[in-house]
Design a protein around this motif. Structure first.
Motif, PDB file in Angstrom:
ATOM      1  N   HIS A   1       0.755  -1.146  -0.113  1.00 18.15           N
ATOM      2  CA  HIS A   1      -0.145  -0.090  -0.022  1.00 18.15           C
ATOM      3  C   HIS A   1       0.870   1.376   0.005  1.00 18.15           C
ATOM      4  O   HIS A   1       0.411   2.286   0.210  1.00 18.15           O
ATOM      5  N   GLY A   2       2.393   1.083  -0.151  1.00 17.71           N
ATOM      6  CA  GLY A   2       3.090   2.225   0.074  1.00 17.71           C
ATOM      7  C   GLY A   2       3.657   2.503   1.663  1.00 17.71           C
ATOM      8  O   GLY A   2       4.072   1.367   2.060  1.00 17.71           O
ATOM      9  N   GLY A   3       3.344   3.483   2.034  1.00 18.96           N
ATOM     10  CA  GLY A   3       3.667   3.541   3.406  1.00 18.96           C
ATOM     11  C   GLY A   3       5.214   4.168   3.672  1.00 18.96           C
ATOM     12  O   GLY A   3       5.592   4.933   2.459  1.00 18.96           O
ATOM     13  N   ASN A   4       6.007   3.576   4.666  1.00 18.45           N
ATOM     14  CA  ASN A   4       7.273   4.107   4.848  1.00 18.45           C
ATOM     15  C   ASN A   4       8.512   3.613   3.967  1.00 18.45           C
ATOM     16  O   ASN A   4       9.215   2.779   4.286  1.00 18.45           O
ATOM     17  N   LEU A   5       8.206   4.200   2.470  1.00 18.51           N
ATOM     18  CA  LEU A   5       9.186   3.498   1.734  1.00 18.51           C
ATOM     19  C   LEU A   5      10.463   3.824   1.604  1.00 18.51           C
ATOM     20  O   LEU A   5      11.396   3.124   1.642  1.00 18.51           O
ATOM     21  N   ASP A   6      10.748   5.294   2.052  1.00 19.28           N
ATOM     22  CA  ASP A   6      12.032   5.552   2.295  1.00 19.28           C
ATOM     23  C   ASP A   6      12.827   5.673   1.260  1.00 19.28           C
ATOM     24  O   ASP A   6      13.965   4.846   1.360  1.00 19.28           O
TER      25      ASP A   6
ATOM     26  N   LEU B   1       4.155   8.752  -8.742  1.00 17.55           N
ATOM     27  CA  LEU B   1       3.805   7.312  -8.282  1.00 17.55           C
ATOM     28  C   LEU B   1       2.474   6.928  -8.349  1.00 17.55           C
ATOM     29  O   LEU B   1       1.498   7.552  -8.444  1.00 17.55           O
ATOM     30  N   TYR B   2       2.591   5.481  -8.608  1.00 17.94           N
ATOM     31  CA  TYR B   2       1.447   4.792  -8.776  1.00 17.94           C
ATOM     32  C   TYR B   2       0.963   3.907  -7.769  1.00 17.94           C
ATOM     33  O   TYR B   2       1.955   2.871  -7.525  1.00 17.94           O
ATOM     34  N   LEU B   3       0.052   4.019  -7.148  1.00 17.09           N
ATOM     35  CA  LEU B   3      -0.695   2.872  -5.900  1.00 17.09           C
ATOM     36  C   LEU B   3      -1.816   2.427  -6.325  1.00 17.09           C
ATOM     37  O   LEU B   3      -2.755   2.919  -6.633  1.00 17.09           O
ATOM     38  N   GLY B   4      -1.809   1.058  -6.102  1.00 13.38           N
ATOM     39  CA  GLY B   4      -3.189   0.562  -5.918  1.00 13.38           C
ATOM     40  C   GLY B   4      -4.331   0.881  -5.115  1.00 13.38           C
ATOM     41  O   GLY B   4      -3.721   0.988  -4.121  1.00 13.38           O
ATOM     42  N   VAL B   5      -5.450   0.977  -5.767  1.00 16.12           N
ATOM     43  CA  VAL B   5      -6.521   1.367  -4.597  1.00 16.12           C
ATOM     44  C   VAL B   5      -7.216   0.342  -3.877  1.00 16.12           C
ATOM     45  O   VAL B   5      -7.405  -0.675  -4.695  1.00 16.12           O
TER      46      VAL B   5
ATOM     47  N   THR C   1      -2.920  -1.955  -9.704  1.00 13.53           N
ATOM     48  CA  THR C   1      -1.497  -2.030  -9.424  1.00 13.53           C
ATOM     49  C   THR C   1      -1.189  -2.591  -8.312  1.00 13.53           C
ATOM     50  O   THR C   1      -1.887  -2.454  -7.292  1.00 13.53           O
ATOM     51  N   VAL C   2      -0.364  -3.695  -8.370  1.00 10.37           N
ATOM     52  CA  VAL C   2      -0.106  -4.429  -7.238  1.00 10.37           C
ATOM     53  C   VAL C   2       0.816  -4.185  -6.098  1.00 10.37           C
ATOM     54  O   VAL C   2       0.566  -4.021  -4.965  1.00 10.37           O
ATOM     55  N   TRP C   3       2.034  -3.429  -6.509  1.00 15.05           N
ATOM     56  CA  TRP C   3       2.994  -3.039  -5.807  1.00 15.05           C
ATOM     57  C   TRP C   3       3.239  -1.672  -6.394  1.00 15.05           C
ATOM     58  O   TRP C   3       2.955  -1.351  -7.394  1.00 15.05           O
ATOM     59  N   PRO C   4       3.712  -0.677  -5.471  1.00 19.95           N
ATOM     60  CA  PRO C   4       3.984   0.722  -5.880  1.00 19.95           C
ATOM     61  C   PRO C   4       4.668   0.754  -7.192  1.00 19.95           C
ATOM     62  O   PRO C   4       6.024  -0.050  -7.294  1.00 19.95           O
ATOM     63  N   ARG C   5       4.448   1.493  -7.946  1.00 18.85           N
ATOM     64  CA  ARG C   5       5.421   1.871  -9.218  1.00 18.85           C
ATOM     65  C   ARG C   5       5.940   3.349  -9.380  1.00 18.85           C
ATOM     66  O   ARG C   5       4.974   4.351  -8.845  1.00 18.85           O
ATOM     67  N   LEU C   6       6.927   3.721  -9.827  1.00 22.17           N
ATOM     68  CA  LEU C   6       7.375   4.884  -9.877  1.00 22.17           C
ATOM     69  C   LEU C   6       7.634   5.406 -11.442  1.00 22.17           C
ATOM     70  O   LEU C   6       8.049   4.327 -12.164  1.00 22.17           O
TER      71      LEU C   6
ATOM     72  N   SER D   1      12.746   7.224 -16.608  1.00 19.54           N
ATOM     73  CA  SER D   1      12.682   5.802 -16.081  1.00 19.54           C
ATOM     74  C   SER D   1      11.534   5.409 -15.422  1.00 19.54           C
ATOM     75  O   SER D   1      10.621   6.234 -15.369  1.00 19.54           O
ATOM     76  N   ILE D   2      11.316   4.020 -15.294  1.00 22.28           N
ATOM     77  CA  ILE D   2      10.194   3.465 -14.836  1.00 22.28           C
ATOM     78  C   ILE D   2      10.686   2.617 -13.595  1.00 22.28           C
ATOM     79  O   ILE D   2      11.800   2.230 -13.692  1.00 22.28           O
ATOM     80  N   MET D   3      10.114   2.410 -12.807  1.00 22.37           N
ATOM     81  CA  MET D   3      10.388   1.720 -11.372  1.00 22.37           C
ATOM     82  C   MET D   3       9.298   1.016 -10.645  1.00 22.37           C
ATOM     83  O   MET D   3       8.120   1.454 -10.399  1.00 22.37           O
ATOM     84  N   SER D   4       9.669  -0.118 -10.254  1.00 18.77           N
ATOM     85  CA  SER D   4       8.873  -0.994  -9.277  1.00 18.77           C
ATOM     86  C   SER D   4       9.337  -1.257  -7.901  1.00 18.77           C
ATOM     87  O   SER D   4      10.690  -1.402  -7.918  1.00 18.77           O
ATOM     88  N   VAL D   5       8.463  -1.133  -7.099  1.00 20.10           N
ATOM     89  CA  VAL D   5       8.953  -1.119  -5.719  1.00 20.10           C
ATOM     90  C   VAL D   5       8.525  -2.540  -5.017  1.00 20.10           C
ATOM     91  O   VAL D   5       7.521  -2.925  -5.332  1.00 20.10           O
ATOM     92  N   GLY D   6       9.617  -2.987  -4.356  1.00 15.79           N
ATOM     93  CA  GLY D   6       9.340  -4.345  -3.537  1.00 15.79           C
ATOM     94  C   GLY D   6       9.631  -3.920  -2.148  1.00 15.79           C
ATOM     95  O   GLY D   6      10.578  -3.102  -1.777  1.00 15.79           O
ATOM     96  N   CYS D   7       9.028  -4.407  -1.156  1.00 12.48           N
ATOM     97  CA  CYS D   7       8.886  -4.213   0.442  1.00 12.48           C
ATOM     98  C   CYS D   7       8.841  -5.746   1.097  1.00 12.48           C
ATOM     99  O   CYS D   7       7.780  -6.277   0.868  1.00 12.48           O
TER     100      CYS D   7
END
Lengths: 334, 334, 334, 334
Positions: C172-177, C187-191, C235-240, C245-251
């Motif tokens: 859900h995003g959050g403290n991505l830091d 930033l793309y976040l799934g609702v 969108t399953v995981w946050p993307r930037l 560039s395009i970027m996918s975030v994993g936590c």
């Protein structure tokens, strides 16, 4: 069938699996009686003998061997039955060691914190009573723990021309540090090099699961093994068999990878022994399995997948009944 | 002292710890008899009921509750004695589930591989015989496993205004998935919110250590608990007590962090109960401890540090003898 | 199209994602100008303000919000363009914090060692010069680091009825830091819930990759966002996305799982944008990808998979060209 | 000062660090021009050459060497300046490999899933244009990636009488697989054995951070090194220096341990170069540091801690200015 007795001189002790010439030759069926030193080479004998001062890297965790096993070739399996493990002295020793252990930062789980205090504990071993006596160092508490002798380090030469420190457990065996390596257990190791090159050491009077402080109750031992070569049967990761259970060993970091390795191996083994299809075997292991932890302190952690034979439907005997034969050879179940 | 019986209607089932209104109020000393549904909400009843088809996210792993415990406040400990866990039906069910489990890639240990086949296993439960019968799906193998009922999910509301999915184990309890949560065990949970908000569910007729495939032998149960509030005594991570052992629970990834949490807690607990100085307690736990694994499949893995009470020198009773009192209240050791 | 300005009163600050009522409503296309407090709620202002003393758990890492986004429903994607991030004061602050950070044992990587000393560093921020000045505490060293403002914590309410601490980064995003959350990034976040419930806070004047000590150069900010709902696109995981560039975030923990999540997502995204078959996309990402680390200190670690758009063969614009439109809306590339 | 040129015959290729006799002797100041084969020994040349079929374990990832460095003794540091790395052919090759790579289950992150399809990609290398051309296998996509030659595997013999597979990165160097090992970089390696025993191979025309699929764009190279022994200065983990940065290397699993190793080393190094007290150095590295990932696929993962020299207050030159001297020797910055 011979009995070979081997007691290493101090300068014969080995600190790697692989990269060494054999100290003796053995054949299938031979009984091997080996004196093993403790992990400190016998140099830690009291509270003043701090391991980081009296031991010198890399001269830690010596093993006795290697033994060249006649007829053992890559692709074979070496069966090693632990007939007896007898403490050689009436004391054992444990310690903390700077930046080593599960409840401290380490060389690899590195932090900026200073190490825990280095300290030595000396235990009394009473073989008749079957006890290991713990003495606290800061108070006058004592308690008797059950004596449960085991071999911490046993393995063969690794493949790929490697030589590995005796501190390391991996698919060749090595510093497995699991209490399951007790008298009555048969260990199966895949052979990687001509002659297998078996070696062992690092006896413990007992250890807790995980060996939290990084050191068991360290002892010298006289350990009696019976050796058999199983021709043409490969073994990828070490396996154990007792009268009641079969066990697969995984060595890795993080600890869940050791779990994965051991349990994938066990699913395959259960399938082989019973004829269960893969997912059926996965299901059975998921409900029937135990997962005893060996160490959570060595360069690889060790975790076992265990299944009681009674919980397997119509199993064949593992490795053609090797364990039962070696057990009988050793004098049968006690 | 009352006996409260609670059987949730389907739309009363809860899917989080925290964020819910209580379904009933209980007081210290009360006996709580709770019907719990299985992790699939009872919707998986045969091979054709694939969980990913008959269940809908996030409606998995329902719990019964929460129960508001009178007088429980943050900083207190809730003692929950598991007096009995009775399977509610004569069958249980297990399955694989796409990208869930220890021996598959998952949503987090993500790979590009397709999931394992999803499949359902139905077990026969014979309470009189004390068995759970496994039937292979691809062959005609069957085997009886010992019936060993346990509660997979039990906990209180977390602190910090959080509400956590019932799939997750953490310091508030939750989906601990350890076979140690059987009848006769007392669970100690730190209270984080006014009223504690206890809930439970996810019974297993049995499970292997690690719950390798991600699913135990899932059952609905009637579970009987006795509740006590221990005022002014905090508990950071869940702890368990049986007639013979004390156990600390760690929940984390990687698995070694669960080991570290549980064992650091146990070292402190042993120190508190015996008066041993910290490194002495570390040493004793290192040689005397067991480390039973709960799950290696949930969002946090669960691992316990266990020590037999007999191996502790001159211990005080934990939590002032709470377990013995609750045990007696429940009818004593069987 | 409106501009909504929001400055929270102290008692309006939020400490979870989920479980809160909205502070304001916004619509697609709106500009949102938000004042955010620093992670210490502004309470750490000098060397004497030790965070563990002046802050009280769980009142750490406050966020401003949540904002209810009209028309945002589960299954949609929320695009959030960071138009500007302006430090609100001419100083920032960092610290060590007991048992928190990458180079110390922690609550979860638990050891028996005492924590590192808790200490505060105050930085001078010179917006005109574009610098953040480090002052050593034990010597008189100083050095100017580039000012690189970023938002540490931004996300939406999680699904499954959960409410998560603002300390936690997850899907859900959050403290991505991650330093990649700078002005100019979308930033793309799934609702997950009706209204999405966007919130943000925890600005950093800059941070190193991994945020080793657990704390960036913490600042209050005025942050300007442009919001768009992308209907029917999950969108399953946050993307930037940036201009290049395009970027996918994993936590996740361990850190390699964050790598796996981010890179599996990126392989899928590259496939979607280019039409490359899965293994071809895997191959291209393997040779062309970057893997910037966000944090190695929070409850989940954050790692990104990044690919330069110029290294993609014939790509479609991501999310139908959303970034370019929002960028233009914000005043175009600078 | 000599220039030594070495081109191994096929049967001279080495597959371990340690356990081998030297192929040549070099002295401080010597220029070493080495031909290196690719990781497949040059046997994978087209789509039909599946690595698991044309290569035979353990004959993978050959290195050229070892080179005996005169006057290098345990406790010294070997400085190796990469003067140039020239692709030896106009093509490079990559592949998937069964159960190897970051986005697949592996021998250690073991699952029951079948491996991903094994497939080969052939790249065109155009040195004049500075490009590496990717060709999709299932579609007709192509794209040019920047040519960025690097050495994947370089190291010395490990200590403790070990011999390690060239697949493994560790404190002796080895299969570091980081793009930072490019021309212009100086590598510092601690010497463990008499003569150091330097070897190298496994060139990549380029690789992404993490080397996700487990294989870079593999090439044979002609690599030119300049060697210096730094007497009496130990180096625990490999370090790198460029004109602008200093970098510490960590190799471990899980990936966060590689982060911890590298960053603890960097905190110490920054302290040594600047005189900053430990926590001040920790703070500065936390805000100024970068953390480029090497590999997330080898037996140990590799991650670097990097700091730009310009962000260090009043630093001394590392290793007495060795990098600048070697850089000049090599013809100066380009």
């Amino acid at each position: 069938m011979d009995t070979i007795t081997y007691r290493p001189a101090r300068d014969e002790l080995a600190y790697t699996f692989g990269g060494r010439m054999p100290v003796a030759h053995v054949r299938s069926g031979d009984v091997l009686r080996v004196h093993t030193e403790d992990c400190f080479g016998g140099l830690v004998r009291g509270p003043a003998d701090l391991p980081s001062q009296v031991c010198r890297m890399p001269y830690l965790n010596p093993v006795s061997g290697p033994f060249f096993v006649e007829d053992a070739e890559p692709g074979d399996t070496l069966a090693v039955h632990l007939a007896s493990i007898v403490p050689a002295r009436d004391w054992g020793v444990s310690s903390t060691f700077p930046h080593f252990g599960a409840l401290t930062s380490t060389s690899h789980t590195a932090t900026l914190q200073p190490p825990l205090e280095e300290r030595v504990w000396v235990y009394d071993i009473d073989q008749r009573a079957g006890t290991v006596r713990f003495h606290a160092t800061e108070t006058d508490h004592t308690v008797d723990l059950p004596l449960a002798p085991m071999i911490g380090t046993i393995g063969v030469a690794p493949g790929g021309f490697e030589a590995r420190s005796t501190i390391v457990p991996d698919s060749h065996g090595g510093n497995l540090d699991t209490p399951e390596l007790r008298a009555g257990t048969t260990l199966y190791l895949g052979v990687n090099v001509h002659g297998a090159m078996l070696a062992l050491g690092d006896g413990h009077a007992r250890q807790g699961e995980g060996e939290a402080c990084g050191v068991g109750v360290e002892i010298a031992t006289t350990t009696t093994l019976i050796i058999e070569v199983i021709k043409g049967v490969p073994t990828v990761w070490p396996r154990l068999e007792t009268d009641t259970s079969i066990m697969s060993v995984g060595c890795a970091r993080p600890l869940e990878d050791a779990y994965r390795i051991a349990h994938c191996d066990m699913v395959g083994w259960v399938g082989d022994l019973t004829g269960l299809e893969q997912l059926d075997a996965y299901q059975l292991v998921s409900q029937a399995g135990r997962a005893p932890i060996g160490n959570v302190c060595d360069p690889n952690y060790t975790l076992l997948a265990a299944v009681d034979k009674l919980l397997l439907p119509q199993p064949q005997a593992a490795y053609g009944g090797m364990h039962a034969r070696l057990r009988q050879h050793a004098g049968g179940p006690r």
